[in-house]
Enzyme design. Sequence first.
Site, mmCIF file in Angstrom:
data_model
loop_
_atom_site.group_PDB
_atom_site.id
_atom_site.type_symbol
_atom_site.label_atom_id
_atom_site.label_comp_id
_atom_site.label_asym_id
_atom_site.label_seq_id
_atom_site.Cartn_x
_atom_site.Cartn_y
_atom_site.Cartn_z
ATOM 1 N N ASP A 72 0.820 -1.426 -0.052
ATOM 2 C CA ASP A 72 0.136 -0.008 -0.033
ATOM 3 C C ASP A 72 0.893 1.358 0.133
ATOM 4 O O ASP A 72 2.051 1.072 0.147
ATOM 5 C CB ASP A 72 -1.162 0.101 1.246
ATOM 6 C CG ASP A 72 -0.426 -0.630 2.517
ATOM 7 O OD1 ASP A 72 0.668 -0.708 2.443
ATOM 8 O OD2 ASP A 72 -1.287 -1.000 3.438
ATOM 9 N N GLU A 78 -6.338 2.950 3.251
ATOM 10 C CA GLU A 78 -6.715 3.285 4.499
ATOM 11 C C GLU A 78 -8.484 3.789 4.144
ATOM 12 O O GLU A 78 -9.127 3.664 4.665
ATOM 13 C CB GLU A 78 -5.865 4.462 4.926
ATOM 14 C CG GLU A 78 -4.800 4.363 5.567
ATOM 15 C CD GLU A 78 -4.667 3.580 6.990
ATOM 16 O OE1 GLU A 78 -5.720 3.184 7.407
ATOM 17 O OE2 GLU A 78 -3.672 2.780 7.111
#
Length: 362
Positions: free
Chosen positions: A65, A126
């Site tokens: 990520d 997120e």
Amino acid sequence: MLEKVRKYRRDLHQIPELELVLPKTKQYILQALDGLDCQIESLIESAVVAYFDNQKPITIAFRSDMDALPVKEMTEVPFKSGHEGCMHACGHDGHMALLLGFAQELNTFYKELSCNVLLIFQPGEESPGGAKLLCQQGILEKYKVKEIYGTHLWPFLPTGQIATIPGPMMARSSEVNIDIFGKTSHAAKYKEGIDALEIGARYLLDLYQMESQIDPKYARLLRFGRIESGTVRNVVSDHCHLEGTMRSLDEDIYQYLKEQLYSCAKAYQEARFEFSISEGYPVVFNDKKLVRKVHTILDSLLILDTHEMISEDFSWYQQYVPGVFFFLGTGTNIPLHNSHFDFDEEILLQGIQAYIQIVKNA
């Protein structure tokens, strides 16, 4: 390699960006990959996909990520965030540095492998969930991905320890917003109104009571972290707003909790309820066969005996292909999303070596 990986991490730590729009982060990764024998693609904004094409029928994927958090950094490190109010407080800078280091190593031997290799640098973990967007673009089908791996730094494991668990590892989660509408009146004549604040308080306790009665063998939670209502002390509130989270490792329990949100509201017919429940992320479910295989490859791999109730959008890839998600211990006990989050970059070498062993034994 350590100095190179340390530089990657510290450079990236200084340019944290949020959600799906990460122009500086993307540009840095592209520069770090420049000169390597891989094909570069984006598929969605700010994503970087590096494909090491070995002309084989199958591909092994590894994902990092990229996004940061809206957190004000409180560390005093010389490489602290240069973007006020934004910080890599969840270790994604480390995840990117790990995958970049792996890319450098991979470039030297990938033609000896029995597979192709796909490196996925993914924005929006997120929020709002970049993994799903990439899956919807057909990334796994396009590159004939057979299996996928990912890693997350984990403060509560010994330094450099790699760990995983077969089956459910991290929870399915949804954000829950509930608005309750009543009728305002002066407090002196409160019976003429419909007190949304009182209804909200009673409803909240009803939900907690319901959740507590579920068999404890089912890992789940329904908690609210914010409630807002009213304008002044002597006026009955006509609106109450609740914000919470719903999580479970079991789909049936998740659906039961969701149904109960509506069912418990029926006790308050005098008020009007509006619900907003996000799709959220699925359960991170590690393929048991792959975990067994990886355990034979990595002698030091720790098999955990418990799951976590946090969530991760890596789970979207596992909806399409078998995958394994790892924790990599920082040994610091500094929680994720903490403004003091930090770690020793040397642990990233453990992750790189693990990926090398996995891909060589594909």
